[in-house]
Design an enzyme around this catalytic site. Structure first.
Site, mmCIF file in Angstrom:
data_model
loop_
_atom_site.group_PDB
_atom_site.id
_atom_site.type_symbol
_atom_site.label_atom_id
_atom_site.label_comp_id
_atom_site.label_asym_id
_atom_site.label_seq_id
_atom_site.Cartn_x
_atom_site.Cartn_y
_atom_site.Cartn_z
ATOM 1 N N TRP A 434 0.817 -1.215 0.000
ATOM 2 C CA TRP A 434 0.000 0.000 0.000
ATOM 3 C C TRP A 434 0.854 1.269 0.000
ATOM 4 C CZ3 TRP A 434 -1.790 4.286 2.820
ATOM 5 C CH2 TRP A 434 -1.130 4.552 4.010
ATOM 6 N N PRO A 437 6.951 3.655 -1.400
ATOM 7 C CA PRO A 437 8.164 4.392 -1.010
ATOM 8 C C PRO A 437 8.686 3.985 0.362
ATOM 9 C CG PRO A 437 6.612 5.884 -2.040
ATOM 10 C CD PRO A 437 5.894 4.588 -1.868
ATOM 11 N N VAL A 438 7.791 3.857 1.347
ATOM 12 C CA VAL A 438 8.219 3.451 2.684
ATOM 13 C C VAL A 438 8.664 1.990 2.688
ATOM 14 C CG1 VAL A 438 7.436 3.087 5.051
ATOM 15 C CG2 VAL A 438 6.814 5.181 3.859
ATOM 16 N N TYR A 447 15.817 -3.695 6.525
ATOM 17 C CA TYR A 447 15.658 -5.154 6.567
ATOM 18 C C TYR A 447 16.912 -5.877 6.076
ATOM 19 C CZ TYR A 447 13.661 -9.760 5.689
ATOM 20 O OH TYR A 447 13.416 -11.112 5.684
ATOM 21 N N HIS A 472 4.688 6.066 13.681
ATOM 22 C CA HIS A 472 3.235 6.249 13.780
ATOM 23 C C HIS A 472 2.871 6.967 15.084
ATOM 24 C CE1 HIS A 472 2.832 3.512 10.357
ATOM 25 N NE2 HIS A 472 1.555 3.851 10.306
#
Length: 553
Positions: A434, A437-438, A447, A472
């Site tokens: 979804w 870019p992130v 990772y 977040h």
């Protein structure tokens, strides 16, 4: 006696197999052979198959016992099915010849799995229409209850923070970020020129990047009255993006610097000499001819300049490269469409917020604070629809309209900002599709380096979720000046929810997994909004809340 008989039979079979021709490999072929021509034993004596017939029959039956039983069973079933179909066909023909004009035949109901029916397009249309009618009823109820609340003047006051803050602290803090950008660039130049040691340079870069995240928290905590809610949210979002981009910029330049120094200090390889004829023809020993139409790539350390880093900071990506893929021209019609979508989308989102979400959130305060589960659940479901519409509009507005418009202006060719997340069968797939870019930044800069350090893929995924959960929480708690951990826990809760969605997908199929994904999106976000609004009011407006009388809304 039985053992002797068995051994004798085996010996006979070996004798027969040794004497058989190349085309006769199994006992059935020997058993069906009528002539004993060219069939001799090891002493040259002709073999009479009649005396070995019983042995051959026993061997043939013993080796094919299981296969023959299965074949017989299948044959009986096939024969019975064929016979049943034959009987049915004959019965149907006889019925059609009757004068009663029969209209019945053997059929399954369409909702039965055995019917093989799969065209439910009408039911999908019915569900969509029913959802539309329900949404229209909620809109009509909202208009009758609250009237028209949309007021563009309130939008201007909210976006500008005219009555919420003193001065322009948010603007000054955004402009101050140029200091961090300059420090990052100067340190990279010092490392490239070997003026600064590698250890000292990386320490300065890490400190600079950490200060980028910490600075807004400290300033807003000390001078919170200087920031409006919109201004504080913009500053936190801007500095979060700056943190991720500077991290990528420093790490990519470190990779390039290692390769650059390796080539610089590598012993020179003797190049082959060129002849006088090559010099006269203008050939200087290059392996590849240069094409004037192919653009020359930027090499390290020529990329260390303000033009390069400013372009990267403005580009719609979080991952730095020395040479981004670029388009050759700006499509004016495409750009105009995207800009119109941005303008219209902002107005739609602000209208939905003012008309629908704000009243629903306010009405959920007292039931939520008194822990009235039934009424709070009703408020949650009532808030879910407008919140989900706003989220979908925000997704399209940001990831399609705004980022495509930015990419078109900057000739940025990689427009893979999202994938088909709406088809995700589990939570893992949703987070990978979804927000590309992130996701691309997390895989490239977090990772993979963590896995290369020796950690397992599960540990690396947990670290990625930890960083994501931190940001977040950062983007919610800092602007609201309400330091809770609901967003952090919500993100970390994605790890067990991912395992549950995968188990549901394996057990009940991909459709149920997709339903779990949509349910978490539709219900999780309004719950988080209600919790933060409740805590925000409790933190900043305790006296007003205590004086409020409960009314049934």
């Amino acid at each position: 006696m039985a053992a002797k008989e068995q051994n004798g039979r085996v010996g006979m079979i070996k004798k027969l197999r040794r004497s058989a021709s190349a085309s006769e490999h199994n006992m059935s072929e020997l058993r069906n052979r009528k002539s004993t021509q060219n069939l001799f034993d090891q002493h040259g004596i002709p073999i009479d198959l009649k005396q070995f017939r019983k042995v051959l029959d026993k061997e043939d039956n013993g080796s094919n016992n299981n296969n023959s039983s299965e074949k017989k069973t299948r044959y009986r079933r096939t024969q019975s099915v064929t016979r049943a179909e034959e009987i049915t066909t004959k019965s149907e023909k006889q019925r059609l010849q009757q004068p009663d004009k029969g209209c019945h035949r053997p059929r399954d109901s369409l909702f039965s799995w055995s019917s093989g029916f799969s065209n439910f397009t009408g039911l999908v249309n019915w569900g969509f229409l029913l959802l539309t009618i329900g949404g229209f009823r909620l809109c009509l109820e909202n208009l009758l209850k609250y009237g028209i609340r949309v007021n563009p003047l309130d939008w201007y006051i909210f976006l500008s923070g005219k009555n919420e803050s003193e001065g322009h602290a948010s603007l000054f803090l955004i402009l101050y970020s140029f200091v961090h950008i300059s420090i990052c660039l100067l340190v990279e130049k010092g490392l490239a020129m070997e003026i600064i040691s590698e250890g000292l340079g990386m320490f300065m870069q890490v400190t600079n990047i950490i200060v980028v995240v910490v600075l807004p928290v400290v300033i807003m905590h000390l001078k919170g009255h200087l920031f409006s809610l919109m201004g504080a949210s913009t500053v936190c979002f801007f500095y979060s993006i700056l943190f991720l981009k500077l991290w990528s910029y420093v790490q990519v330049n470190m990779w390039c610097r290692e390769t650059y120094h390796m080539k610089q200090y590598k012993p020179r390889v003797r190049r082959p000499s060129i002849t006088l004829a090559q010099l006269k023809n203008g050939q200087f020993g290059d392996d590849e001819e240069k094409d004037e139409d192919v653009p020359v790539l930027v090499q390290y350390p020529d990329n260390l300049c303000y033009r390069d880093i400013i372009y990267f900071l403005a580009a719609p990506t979080l991952c730095y490269e020395l040479n981004f893929p670029k388009t050759t021209r700006i499509r004016k019609r495409f750009l105009l469409k995207r800009l119109l979508e941005v303008i219209i989308g902002v107005n739609v989102v602000m209208s939905l917020f003012q008309q629908w979400i704000i009243p629903s959130v306010k009405n959920s305060l007292i039931p939520f604070s008194r822990m009235e589960v039934g009424l709070a659940t009703e408020r949650l479901l009532k808030l879910a629809l407008p919140n989900h519409l706003v989220w979908l509009c925000f997704f399209y507005l940001t990831f399609h309209s705004f980022l495509n418009a930015t990419g078109e202006i900057l000739h940025f060719a990689d427009r893979n900002f999202y994938n088909d997340w709406w088809n995700s069968n589990n939570i893992d797939t949703f987070w990978r599709t979804w927000n590309m870019p992130v996701h691309r930044w997390c895989v490239r800069h977090l990772y993979i380096p963590v896995v290369k350090m020796g950690y397992s893929s599960r540990q690396a995924s947990t670290i990625v979720f930890l960083i994501s959960a931190f940001f977040h929480e950062y983007l919610v708690s800092v602007p609201l000046q309400t330091y809770k951990i609901w967003a952090f826990l919500g993100m970390m809760g994605q790890i067990p929810l991912s395992a549950i969605s995968k188990a549901v997908e394996r057990a009940l199929g991909p459709r149920m997994g997709n339903i779990i994904v949509w349910a978490s999106i539709i219900l999780g976000q309004p719950l988080c909004i209600m919790m933060y609004y409740h805590d925000y009011v409790i933190t900043h407006y305790t006296d007003s809340l205590n004086s409020t009388m409960y009314r049934e809304l």
